[in-house]
Scaffold this active site. Structure first.
Site, PDB file in Angstrom:
ATOM      1  CG  HIS A  46      -3.022  -0.817   0.815  1.00  0.00           C
ATOM      2  ND1 HIS A  46      -1.676  -2.607   1.519  1.00  0.00           N
ATOM      3  CD2 HIS A  46      -3.407  -0.528   0.637  1.00  0.00           C
ATOM      4  CE1 HIS A  46      -3.317  -2.964   1.379  1.00  0.00           C
ATOM      5  NE2 HIS A  46      -3.758  -2.496   0.823  1.00  0.00           N
ATOM      6  CE  LYS A  50      -3.308  -0.810   4.421  1.00  0.00           C
ATOM      7  NZ  LYS A  50      -5.304   0.356   4.997  1.00  0.00           N
TER       8      LYS A  50
END
Length: 152
Positions: A46, A50
């Site tokens: 990600h 994140k």
């Protein structure tokens, strides 16, 4: 104890609203069931902002693997040191870099072959579209607890 919200209204919960992720969960379950002795590894990537690791989607995938194996596998986060891989473990690898929207890869390996199952979100719009699908589906439903699998 106060009543649960799902006793009076429909409640839908999902770790990911991408239709492709829901399809991935189905395929992972089938793959793990069809290849019972194979090693399982999960890698998820990600964006660098994140905060949770592993992601909720990764945890859902791991729950599907456990369910398909009918056992709770030991979740080995990363690898370091010198030791052999255990039969009852699943490797979990987390990467955070750039602006990657979300990528999940499940690897099943044994018997001189490798099966790789991957979902990659290239835009956050896929999550919004799935949430709209879920809201439209949920409208008019009776009280209860639902998940995104019900929507599809």
């Amino acid at each position: 104890m106060p009543p649960l919200a799902s006793e009076s209204t429909p409640v839908l919960k999902a770790s990911n609203f991408a239709r492709g992720v829901q399809a991935l969960l189905r395929v992972v379950e089938a793959g793990v069931e069809a290849l019972p002795g194979y090693d399982v590894e999960l890698t998820e990537t990600h964006h660098n902002g994140k905060r949770d690791a592993p992601s909720g989607t990764a945890k859902t995938i791991l729950d599907v693997v456990d369910s398909a194996r009918e056992a709770e596998l030991d979740r080995t986060h990363g690898r370091e040191g010198e030791h052999e891989r255990e039969d009852d473990e699943v490797g979990v690898h987390v990467r955070r870099a750039g602006n990657v929207r979300g990528e999940h890869e499940v690897l099943l390996a044994d018997n001189d072959e490798v099966l790789t199952l991957t979902h990659r979100a290239e835009s956050r719009r896929v999550f919004a579209a799935g949430a709209v699908d879920a809201a439209e589906w949920l409208a008019g439903k009776g009280p209860g607890w639902y998940d995104f699998e019900d929507v599809l």
